[in-house]
Scaffold this active site. Structure first.
Site, mmCIF file in Angstrom:
data_model
loop_
_atom_site.group_PDB
_atom_site.id
_atom_site.type_symbol
_atom_site.label_atom_id
_atom_site.label_comp_id
_atom_site.label_asym_id
_atom_site.label_seq_id
_atom_site.Cartn_x
_atom_site.Cartn_y
_atom_site.Cartn_z
ATOM 1 N N LEU A 134 13.897 8.309 -17.358
ATOM 2 C CA LEU A 134 13.275 7.205 -18.210
ATOM 3 C C LEU A 134 11.943 7.076 -18.530
ATOM 4 O O LEU A 134 11.636 6.215 -19.088
ATOM 5 C CB LEU A 134 13.934 5.775 -17.170
ATOM 6 C CG LEU A 134 15.565 5.584 -17.023
ATOM 7 C CD1 LEU A 134 15.806 4.602 -16.179
ATOM 8 C CD2 LEU A 134 16.073 5.396 -18.396
ATOM 9 N N SER A 159 9.524 -7.652 -5.999
ATOM 10 C CA SER A 159 9.650 -7.557 -4.612
ATOM 11 C C SER A 159 8.619 -8.313 -3.870
ATOM 12 O O SER A 159 7.559 -8.873 -4.397
ATOM 13 C CB SER A 159 9.049 -6.207 -4.409
ATOM 14 O OG SER A 159 8.860 -5.880 -2.826
ATOM 15 N N TYR A 201 2.211 1.121 -4.816
ATOM 16 C CA TYR A 201 3.772 0.384 -4.875
ATOM 17 C C TYR A 201 3.691 -0.861 -5.385
ATOM 18 O O TYR A 201 4.566 -1.289 -6.396
ATOM 19 C CB TYR A 201 4.689 0.838 -3.700
ATOM 20 C CG TYR A 201 6.168 0.047 -3.921
ATOM 21 C CD1 TYR A 201 6.127 -1.340 -3.205
ATOM 22 C CD2 TYR A 201 7.146 0.216 -4.832
ATOM 23 C CE1 TYR A 201 7.559 -2.074 -3.152
ATOM 24 C CE2 TYR A 201 8.164 -0.352 -4.759
ATOM 25 C CZ TYR A 201 8.441 -1.523 -4.161
ATOM 26 O OH TYR A 201 9.404 -2.257 -4.177
ATOM 27 N N LYS A 230 4.625 -3.246 -8.847
ATOM 28 C CA LYS A 230 5.608 -4.539 -9.195
ATOM 29 C C LYS A 230 4.716 -5.522 -9.724
ATOM 30 O O LYS A 230 5.123 -6.393 -10.604
ATOM 31 C CB LYS A 230 6.161 -4.844 -7.790
ATOM 32 C CG LYS A 230 7.203 -3.794 -7.323
ATOM 33 C CD LYS A 230 8.362 -3.526 -8.207
ATOM 34 C CE LYS A 230 9.443 -2.666 -7.784
ATOM 35 N NZ LYS A 230 10.303 -2.497 -8.658
ATOM 36 N N ASN A 263 13.847 -8.185 2.407
ATOM 37 C CA ASN A 263 14.504 -6.865 3.019
ATOM 38 C C ASN A 263 15.699 -6.487 2.863
ATOM 39 O O ASN A 263 16.578 -6.876 3.722
ATOM 40 C CB ASN A 263 13.737 -6.548 4.390
ATOM 41 C CG ASN A 263 12.296 -6.390 4.345
ATOM 42 O OD1 ASN A 263 11.553 -7.308 3.838
ATOM 43 N ND2 ASN A 263 11.978 -5.443 5.037
ATOM 44 N N ASN A 321 12.073 5.929 5.782
ATOM 45 C CA ASN A 321 10.983 4.856 5.987
ATOM 46 C C ASN A 321 11.300 3.620 6.622
ATOM 47 O O ASN A 321 10.389 3.056 7.254
ATOM 48 C CB ASN A 321 10.287 4.694 4.520
ATOM 49 C CG ASN A 321 9.515 5.820 4.160
ATOM 50 O OD1 ASN A 321 8.826 6.470 4.762
ATOM 51 N ND2 ASN A 321 10.088 6.502 3.054
ATOM 52 N N LEU A 351 13.380 0.391 8.338
ATOM 53 C CA LEU A 351 13.830 0.233 9.741
ATOM 54 C C LEU A 351 15.378 0.539 10.082
ATOM 55 O O LEU A 351 15.629 1.058 10.859
ATOM 56 C CB LEU A 351 13.490 -1.210 10.136
ATOM 57 C CG LEU A 351 14.019 -1.769 11.545
ATOM 58 C CD1 LEU A 351 13.337 -0.949 12.608
ATOM 59 C CD2 LEU A 351 13.808 -3.305 11.742
ATOM 60 N N ARG A 386 10.341 -9.936 9.419
ATOM 61 C CA ARG A 386 10.766 -9.922 7.898
ATOM 62 C C ARG A 386 11.841 -10.696 7.830
ATOM 63 O O ARG A 386 12.670 -11.079 8.565
ATOM 64 C CB ARG A 386 11.179 -8.456 7.735
ATOM 65 C CG ARG A 386 9.876 -7.470 7.712
ATOM 66 C CD ARG A 386 8.882 -7.669 6.507
ATOM 67 N NE ARG A 386 7.901 -6.615 6.726
ATOM 68 C CZ ARG A 386 6.935 -6.762 7.486
ATOM 69 N NH1 ARG A 386 6.522 -7.694 8.267
ATOM 70 N NH2 ARG A 386 5.895 -5.657 7.614
#
Ligand code: WQD
Length: 342
Positions: free
Chosen positions: A61, A127, A152, A156, A181, A200, A202, A233
């Site tokens: 893309l 996010s 990152y 966003k 999350n 990466n 949890l 989180r």
């Protein structure tokens, strides 16, 4: 005639669960994905779950011509859900230009190709990382956007601004969903989170440790200013998150949106610590987890959870699955992975 929706990143974790919900709701789905962080077998399993095989194109893309070609094949696409992006916070620190190029060029190409066929409805995967470490909790959509803690998170933030700027001078209508999350898996255990290499995140690290793929979990820091010293989180079941995308898409298709760009926090409104997640996993899986405390991970914020009132009231959407169900489904997926002969 079924409405046709393009899902970029549709073989990915959240994308594949959203494709299943779209098909369940009677939509025709086109997936564009470069398979850089997912697998083509996901298409087969979407078909097993729903009985319908979506269109699939392996697509880069960041290439404007390749992106336009998808819309040339399907000029009747009436909405786009854009997931395709790189999302590993730590990797983005090591490879910033890769993240800016991939995440922003792909979005630009999608928006331009949409405009060329007269498709104006975009649901965008944003996010909670845009908030950084909020000064007040729970965090609201109106909470300040703090300087991103990683490239990152910055992609966003920039993406949200790009969409707002374009919508302000065109017919583009967008809903930005700020995820917290996402964890867990579809009840069929045929699709789920499938990180390539060492996880990466949890929960996949927990399930891989429990099944014996990893020796033990490192808990990154137990000296935070939280009740048990570990980070907090807002974990949300991936199916609840997927359903929020369908509701958002239909809000746009039905022209019920109240602004050209709307933003919603998609979380449960509850925060859990790493130790609470471990305890919940042990009761859901009946497996004792091997873990140790390790130094803090760079870039981690201490605690964040969502104020979901706006999404609950405006979208009439609410997360329905609890932490036990999230972890039970994650464990069932991990156990089933061995039978998927990948
Ligand atoms: C959660 C907690 C870690 C791994 C994720 C996505 C990010 C964004 C937000 C979408 C933290 C701890 C983790 C381990 C640990 N989602 N942990 N040992 O960092 O909140 O970010 O959600 O945009 O893209 O990555 O999630 O699962 O990595 O960490 O102790 O082996 O678990 O320190 O406190 P995070 P995570």
């Amino acid at each position: 005639m079924a409405k046709k929706i393009l899902v970029t990143g549709g073989t990915g974790y959240i994308g594949s669960h959203t494709v299943v919900e779209l098909i369940n709701e009677g939509y025709e789905v086109v997936i564009a994905d470069n398979l850089s962080n997912s697998f083509a077998f996901v298409i087969d399993n979407i078909e097993k779950i729903t009985g319908v095989r979506p269109y699939f194109y392996k697509t880069e893309l960041t290439d404007a011509g390749a992106t336009k070609a998808i819309f040339d094949k399907h000029p009747d696409v009436c909405g786009v859900i854009h997931f395709a992006a790189l999302k590993a916070v730590g990797e983005s620190v090591e490879k910033p230009l890769l993240y800016y190029h991939n995440n922003l060029f792909s979005l630009i190409n999608i928006i331009q190709a949409m405009e060329e066929i007269g498709c104006h409805n975009l649901v965008f995967s944003s996010s909670c990382t845009v908030y950084g470490q909020p000064d007040e909790l729970p965090v609201r959509e109106t909470s300040p956007i703090l300087p991103a803690l990683s490239p990152y998170g910055n992609t966003k933030q920039i993406a949200e601004e790009m969409i707002k700027d374009k919508a302000g001078i065109s017919e583009l209508k967008a809903i930005l969903l700020r995820y917290f999350n996402p964890i867990g898996a579809h009840a069929s255990a045929l699709i789920g989170e499938l990180p390539i290499g060492v996880p990466n995140n949890l929960v996949p690290f927990i399930t891989q440790t429990a099944i014996g793929k990893r020796k033990e979990l490192s808990v990154f820091g137990n000296d935070y200013q939280t009740p048990d010293g570990t980070c907090i989180r807002d974990y949300i079941h991936v199916v609840d998150l997927a359903k929020a995308h369908i509701i958002s898409l239909e809000r746009l298709l039905d022209k019920r949106n109240k602004n050209s760009v709307e933003v919603f926090n998609i979380g449960t409104g509850k925060g859990y610590s790493v130790l609470e997640v471990i305890n919940a996993f042990e009761s859901a899986s009946k497996v004792k987890l091997q873990y140790k405390f390790a130094p803090r991970r760079q870039g981690d914020i201490e605690q964040i959870w969502a104020d979901t009132d706006y999404a609950n009231e405006e979208l009439k959407w609410c997360a329905e699955r609890n932490l036990f169900e999230m972890l039970e489904s994650a464990w069932k997926w991990e156990c089933n992975l061995g039978t998927l002969n990948l």
